[in-house]
Design an enzyme around this catalytic site. Sequence first.
Site: not given
Ligand code: XIL
Length: 475
Positions: A182, A224, A260, A287, A289
Site C-alpha cells: 500500500e 501489494n 477488497h 485479499e 472479499d
Molecule cells: C487487516 C486485518 O484483516 C485486520 O485484522 C487488522 O486489524 C487490520 O488489517 N490491507 C492489508 C491487510 O494489506 O493487512 C489488512 O488486514 C486489510 C487491508
Amino acid sequence: MGALPYGFFHSPKSPQRKVSVLMSIPRHGRSALLATAAVSVALAASVAVIGTADAASTLGASAAQTGRYYGAAIAAGRLGDATYTRILTTEFNSVTPENEMKWDATEPSQGRFTYTNGDRILNQGVAMGAKVRGHALLWHQQQPSWAQSLSGTALRNAAINHVTQVATHYKGKIYAWDVVNEAFADGGSGARRDSNLQRTGNDWIEAAFRAARAADPAAKLCYNDYNTDGVNAKSTGIYNMVRDFKSRGVPIDCVGFQSHLGTGLPGDYQANLQRFADLGVDVQITELDVAQGSNQANVYAGVTRACMAVSRCTGITVWGIRDSDSWRTGENPLLFDNSGNKKAAYTSVLNALNAGGPTTPPTTSNPPPPTTSTPPPPTGACAATVSLNSWTGGYVATVRVTAGQAAVSGWTVSLSLPSGSAITGVWSAANTGSTGAVSFRNVSYNGQIAAGGFTEFGFQGTGSGPTATPTCAAG
Ligand code: XIL
C-alpha cells in the site's frame, strides 16, 4: 487482455495434465484416484461419456488443476476453532497470516524479533502442504510504535534491517512475500502515498526489494495494494513503478491486487491484470472479499474468471474464511456464512475454477509447412477504436483492434496525438513515435485475430489523449 472471452483457455484436460493433478494430491488420496481411473478406463469401452469426472470439489483442488492456488488469510487465534480449521484444511491450499507477520507483530521493540504467531501460521500451512504467502514486510500501518517515532536514516536502516531479519527467519519457506504494502496514494495523482517510509527517500521500495531478494532468493517478491481493480491512476502509477523496476533490474516478481470489493467489478479488471502480466511479473489476487448483496456471487465469479484467463495469474486468496472471521464487520463478504456453510458465492467460485484455464498459454501444434504452390491465406481488414480514462495531466488509452469478416495476421494501428501529449508507456503492442503521428504494431502473441474477433492493447500518456478514430492496417 480483454481480447478474448472469459474461459478462452478452457480445453479438455489432457492425460498429461491429469498426471500432474494426481501428483499434487496427498499420497493417501492417490490410490483411490488411481483405482477410479482404472475403473474409468475399463468402462470407457462401453460407456462413451461418463461426465465431468474430473471437476474438483474443493477450491484448492480445483485451482490446482490449472496450476494455481486458492488461499485464505488465517488468524493464529482461530486455529483452535474446529469448524474454522475443518474448512481451512478441506478447501484451501495456500495461507496468508492476517496479522502475524506484520512489523508490529514480528519486531515489537527494535531489534527484538518475535515469531511465535507467525510460525504458527507457517506450520499450519506446512502441515497442510499449502503455500504460505508472507504478509507484509513494510507498510505504513501496523508499525510498532518505536518505528513510528523514527525518521530519516534511522528509520531507513531499521526498515531494511526488518526486511532482512524477517525474510531470513522464513528463508526458503515462503512462496511469495508482500515486500511492500500500500505505498501508493488513492485518487488521481498516481503518486506515492506520503508516509514515514516514503519520507526516507523515493528509493525505499527498491531498497526493500533488494534486501528481501538477498535474504530469501527463493521467495517471489510482490508489491501489494488496493483500489487497483481496474486501469486507473493508482494502478497506472504502480504499473509504471513495476515497469521501471523491470527495466533497471530491481528484483520484483509479482503484483498483488487486494481486491477488497464493493458490489461491482470494474469492466477492465482482467485487462488490468493482463497489462501487469505483460510486464513480466506474476499477478495474484491477495485479499479478496466482496460486500454482500445480490451481486456477490457474480463478482466472485468474475474475479475468478479473470484470474483464470490470465496465464500469469497464479492464485487467489480470500481475506478470511467465514463472514464472522472478516475484518469487514457486518458486510458478510466471504464464501462461508457464520456457521461455516457454503454460500452461493462459494459455488460460483468453484464452478469458475472448474471451467479452468492453464497458467501458461496453450501451445498449438505446428501447422504443416506451406507448399510453394499454396498462396498465403488472405488476410482481412481491421478497425480500431479507442477508449480513454483521463485525469488532469494524463490518460490511459485502451485500443480495441477488431478483425473484419476474414482473419487478420498482423496489424498496425495509427493515430494522431494532440500537441502536448507524449506516450509514457505501452502494453501489448510496440509503438513507433511517442508524440504527434504514432503507430502501434502487434506483438508476438496478439497478431492473429480470428474473423470477427478482437484484441486490445493500451498506452499511457501525458496531456490529453487522442480524440479521432485511429486507422488500422492488416498484414
Ligand atoms: C487487516 C486485518 O484483516 C485486520 O485484522 C487488522 O486489524 C487490520 O488489517 N490491507 C492489508 C491487510 O494489506 O493487512 C489488512 O488486514 C486489510 C487491508
